[in-house]
Design a protein around this motif. Structure first.
Motif, mmCIF file in Angstrom:
data_model
loop_
_atom_site.group_PDB
_atom_site.id
_atom_site.type_symbol
_atom_site.label_atom_id
_atom_site.label_comp_id
_atom_site.label_asym_id
_atom_site.label_seq_id
_atom_site.Cartn_x
_atom_site.Cartn_y
_atom_site.Cartn_z
ATOM 1 N N GLY A 231 -48.727 1.225 -59.502
ATOM 2 C CA GLY A 231 -48.929 0.614 -58.192
ATOM 3 C C GLY A 231 -49.467 1.566 -57.151
ATOM 4 O O GLY A 231 -49.557 1.210 -55.969
ATOM 5 N N ARG A 232 -49.839 2.774 -57.556
ATOM 6 C CA ARG A 232 -50.383 3.745 -56.609
ATOM 7 C C ARG A 232 -51.706 3.240 -56.038
ATOM 8 O O ARG A 232 -52.587 2.786 -56.762
ATOM 9 N N VAL A 233 -51.826 3.331 -54.722
ATOM 10 C CA VAL A 233 -53.020 2.886 -54.016
ATOM 11 C C VAL A 233 -53.817 4.113 -53.587
ATOM 12 O O VAL A 233 -53.269 5.042 -53.001
ATOM 13 N N MET A 234 -55.122 4.107 -53.900
ATOM 14 C CA MET A 234 -56.011 5.201 -53.518
ATOM 15 C C MET A 234 -57.255 4.596 -52.872
ATOM 16 O O MET A 234 -57.834 3.669 -53.427
ATOM 17 N N ALA A 235 -57.639 5.111 -51.740
ATOM 18 C CA ALA A 235 -58.795 4.569 -51.034
ATOM 19 C C ALA A 235 -59.680 5.695 -50.543
ATOM 20 O O ALA A 235 -59.225 6.819 -50.323
ATOM 21 N N VAL A 236 -60.956 5.372 -50.362
ATOM 22 C CA VAL A 236 -61.937 6.336 -49.870
ATOM 23 C C VAL A 236 -62.626 5.744 -48.650
ATOM 24 O O VAL A 236 -62.779 4.524 -48.525
ATOM 25 N N GLY A 237 -63.030 6.611 -47.754
ATOM 26 C CA GLY A 237 -63.750 6.157 -46.581
ATOM 27 C C GLY A 237 -64.345 7.333 -45.836
ATOM 28 O O GLY A 237 -64.666 8.371 -46.426
ATOM 29 N N TRP A 238 -64.488 7.198 -44.529
ATOM 30 C CA TRP A 238 -65.101 8.247 -43.721
ATOM 31 C C TRP A 238 -64.482 8.249 -42.330
ATOM 32 O O TRP A 238 -63.900 7.268 -41.876
ATOM 33 N N VAL A 239 -64.606 9.377 -41.685
ATOM 34 C CA VAL A 239 -64.250 9.508 -40.284
ATOM 35 C C VAL A 239 -65.420 10.195 -39.592
ATOM 36 O O VAL A 239 -66.009 11.135 -40.128
#
Length: 352
Positions: A231-239
């Motif tokens: 159930g581990r959640v991993m996300a990618v994005g930017w700042v």
């Protein structure tokens, strides 16, 4: 923070095609490898069924000239052209070997194991498509933060779900850019955000503050990957933040579980407005992004580190990954794309 970063380069295997539609050796375990390379083709989308069938959509330049739509089906190292739905396929998703969906500009179709059932598509541009449990979702008309930045930029997208035979617009508390399992990644009023599907509605999830806030800073999560076992959640994005006449920025990574998430910012590879994430089948995730100077790179999120790497390409080629997919429960991953010249379609595979 449960993730530590180190700059160890991931090992990659190089294999060169001898000619059109070349079949390569099976990808070695634990490495990305080119398993198919055809100088006539360009590939846009890939999906892998639970049974291991790999579908790839793109275009081909036949000897007589022009361009025609193309659909390949294969696995391991062999791909063969198969009958398509009669339109250029831009997105693919699947739930089984007999439930494969293809989306084009004005039509979409379902493969039932014997034939394509084609229907009109009367909505916006399909940017991503997902078959998750009993739900078929599409994200349409989503925008990406421009490389040079833009004053007043606002995230946008539309999420739809197939309800019987009707595609219904679904209300979401965030602007959705990516889905996996019951999770959605995106932003709210210029700040990275997550939402969770309850079975009847999407609900926003509380997230911690992003480290190192700067004046005028905005952020977004572009995709999310969920490990099916833990159930581990991993996300990618930017700042990003104003920087002279443009914007400067960093890669944003999120990891954790419902009730406890952590952000980490990473100077490299910088702002990645289209980064895609998929679970790796062993508690981590693959993140694919556009590398500086062309081509594509990846980050592999492990249990206690993030390893960077580059996709192998034939000599004198600079190829970009356009789509990424995994075979559920197997740990095998597939990527498709084309050389920067657009004159060589490539399929990569990773096997545990």
């Amino acid at each position: 923070m449960g993730i530590l970063f180190r700059g160890t380069a991931a090992a990659v295997a190089f294999f060169v095609a001898a000619g059109p539609a070349a079949a390569h050796a099976v990808a070695p375990a634990g490495q990305w490898s080119v398993v198919h390379d055809d100088r006539r083709d360009s590939y846009d989308a890939v999906t892998v069924t639970p049974g291991g069938a790999v579908w790839v959509a793109g275009t081909r330049r036949p000897d007589r000239g022009g361009t025609e739509s193309l659909l390949l089906k294969g696995g391991r190292s062999t791909f063969k052209r198969v009958t398509g739905p009669g339109f250029r396929v831009k997105r693919l998703t699947s739930a089984s070997d007999t439930r494969v969906w293809a989306f084009g500009a004005s039509r979409y179709a379902r493969w039932d194991g014997k034939r394509w059932q084609v229907k009109p598509w009367r909505y916006g541009r399909v940017d991503r498509a997902y078959s998750i449990g009993r739900n078929l979702w599409v994200i349409e008309n989503s925008n990406a933060f421009p490389a040079a930045g833009a004053a007043g930029w606002k995230a946008r997208s539309t999420l739809r779900r197939l309800d019987g035979s009707v595609w219904r617009k679904v209300h979401t508390p965030i602007v959705v850019k990516g889905l996996d399992g019951k999770w959605a990644a995106g932003s709210v009023r210029g700040t990275a955000a997550l939402a969770r599907w309850t079975g009847t509605a999407w609900r926003a999830v509380a997230l911690p503050a992003i480290p190192s806030a700067r004046s005028g800073q905005i952020s977004e999560l572009t995709d999310v990957a969920v490990d099916g076992e833990t159930g581990r959640v991993m996300a990618v994005g930017w700042v990003a933040w104003p920087c002279g006449n443009s914007f400067c920025g960093e890669t944003l990574l999120l990891s954790g579980y419902l009730g406890g998430f952590n952000f980490e910012v990473r100077g490299e590879p910088g702002i990645q407005p289209r980064a895609q994430a998929e679970p790796d089948g062993r508690g981590g995730a693959w993140v694919v992004y556009d590398a500086k100077g062309g081509g594509s790179g990846f980050l592999h999120i492990g249990t206690d580190s993030v390893e960077p790497g580059a996709f192998p390409t034939p000599p004198n080629q600079n190829a970009s990954v356009r789509d990424l997919a995994i075979q559920p429960e197997s740990g095998s991953a597939w990527a498709v794309g084309a050389a920067s010249s657009g004159r060589s379609g490539l399929i990569w595979a990773y096997r545990r």
